[in-house]
Design a protein around this motif. Structure first.
Motif, mmCIF file in Angstrom:
data_model
loop_
_atom_site.group_PDB
_atom_site.id
_atom_site.type_symbol
_atom_site.label_atom_id
_atom_site.label_comp_id
_atom_site.label_asym_id
_atom_site.label_seq_id
_atom_site.Cartn_x
_atom_site.Cartn_y
_atom_site.Cartn_z
ATOM 1 N N ARG A 1 49.670 25.680 -17.662
ATOM 2 C CA ARG A 1 48.946 26.914 -17.967
ATOM 3 C C ARG A 1 48.996 27.921 -16.809
ATOM 4 O O ARG A 1 48.367 28.976 -16.875
ATOM 5 C CB ARG A 1 47.484 26.594 -18.291
ATOM 6 C CG ARG A 1 47.297 25.949 -19.667
ATOM 7 C CD ARG A 1 47.598 26.966 -20.738
ATOM 8 N NE ARG A 1 47.211 26.540 -22.062
ATOM 9 C CZ ARG A 1 48.043 26.461 -23.079
ATOM 10 N NH1 ARG A 1 49.326 26.760 -22.892
ATOM 11 N NH2 ARG A 1 47.620 26.106 -24.275
ATOM 12 N N ARG B 1 52.778 19.254 -22.241
ATOM 13 C CA ARG B 1 52.587 20.613 -22.769
ATOM 14 C C ARG B 1 51.996 20.578 -24.171
ATOM 15 O O ARG B 1 51.146 21.404 -24.526
ATOM 16 C CB ARG B 1 53.916 21.367 -22.757
ATOM 17 C CG ARG B 1 54.414 21.684 -21.356
ATOM 18 C CD ARG B 1 55.687 22.526 -21.362
ATOM 19 N NE ARG B 1 56.186 22.739 -20.020
ATOM 20 C CZ ARG B 1 55.745 23.667 -19.180
ATOM 21 N NH1 ARG B 1 54.790 24.498 -19.577
ATOM 22 N NH2 ARG B 1 56.249 23.796 -17.966
ATOM 23 N N ALA C 1 45.196 29.943 -23.176
ATOM 24 C CA ALA C 1 46.092 29.940 -22.022
ATOM 25 C C ALA C 1 45.573 30.790 -20.877
ATOM 26 O O ALA C 1 46.028 30.655 -19.741
ATOM 27 C CB ALA C 1 47.481 30.427 -22.438
#
Length: 275
Positions: free
Chosen positions: A180, A113, A123
């Motif tokens: 994502r 992440r 994102a």
């Protein structure tokens, strides 16, 4: 393009086996950009063919009775075309959200992440250009090194190790997409390696993109940070290697196992293979 393909898998054992069962995904998928001109599978034992939940053409191989070797040979000729911008136009039976579910091999760890926050900062970006850039950053972070990982190596393991093979690049790309919320799936198959150092048996990814004029799957070779071309033949798709492996199985007996795999891929010129 026409690809001449020969794939030989041999298992030898130090002691007799009483039973072997293998799941084989060794038949090219039925897709609009590839057409099987000829395909033959040779094994001992009994084969049962079926289509799995992902649309892969599979066989279950069972061998009963005493044996000390398992040999699997597939060979054929596949005609391929280059998908425009890597886009796959075939109708799908499964919704793309099926491929947002993480597995043990593709779980987005805190380390992943953190990586994707820098590699894919937007994102909401589902565009091919950003996803190709993600592939480039994965290649920079995980150097291609044959033999540095094994089939049970996870995306997080490969990222922390800093080396891996095409399977690891695919798993890490999928894990980044999961972080994502982007659908992505693992692809196993073959590639005409040309003059590269990479093996002819290959793994890459399909990723779901949402662009102005297209929403659907785009196929990306993460190891080469490029779109899939007509140099590729697709065998199977799934959430990870475990779901799309060409050969997987269990056995009863056998002692120690020795595995030998040979894959030959070549373009065909004027009806004659260059292999």
């Amino acid at each position: 393009m026409q690809l001449s393909i020969k794939h030989q898998t041999n298992y030898r054992y130090t002691a007799p086996l009483a039973y072997t069962i293998q799941q084989l995904r060794l038949t090219p998928r039925l897709e609009s950009h590839q057409r099987v001109l000829s395909w033959h599978m040779h094994t001992s034992g009994h084969r049962h063919g079926y289509t799995d939940a992902y649309g892969n053409l599979c066989h279950t191989l069972t061998i009963n009775g005493v044996h000390k070797e398992v040999a699997i040979v597939v060979q054929g000729l596949v005609e391929t075309t280059r998908p425009h911008l890597g886009r796959l136009m075939d109708a799908e039976t499964l919704p793309p959200l099926v491929f947002t579910v993480a597995t043990r091999l593709t779980e987005p760890s805190p380390t992943i992440r953190e990586f994707v926050a820098k590699a894919l900062p937007d994102a909401s970006s589902f565009h091919t250009r950003e996803l190709l850039a993600l592939a480039e950053q994965i290649c920079a972070a995980v150097a291609y090194r044959s033999g540095s990982t094994i089939v049970t190596t996870s995306a997080d393991d490969a990222l922390q190790l800093g080396s891996g093979v095409c399977q690891d690049h695919a798993h890490l790309f999928i894990a980044c997409c999961h972080a994502r919320g982007i659908p992505a799936r693992y692809v196993s198959g073959y590639i005409d390696p040309g003059n590269t150092e990479h093996a002819a048996s290959h793994a890459w990814v399909d990723v779901w993109v949402c662009e102005k004029l297209f929403a659907g799957w785009v196929s990306i070779d993460v190891t080469h940070a490029r779109l899939m071309s007509d140099a590729y033949c697709r065998l199977a798709v799934g959430r990870d290697y475990d779901a799309a492996a060409p050969v997987r199985g269990v056995r009863h007996g056998g002692g120690n196992e020795m595995l030998s795999v040979q894959v030959q891929i070549a373009a065909v010129s004027n009806g004659h293979s260059l292999v």
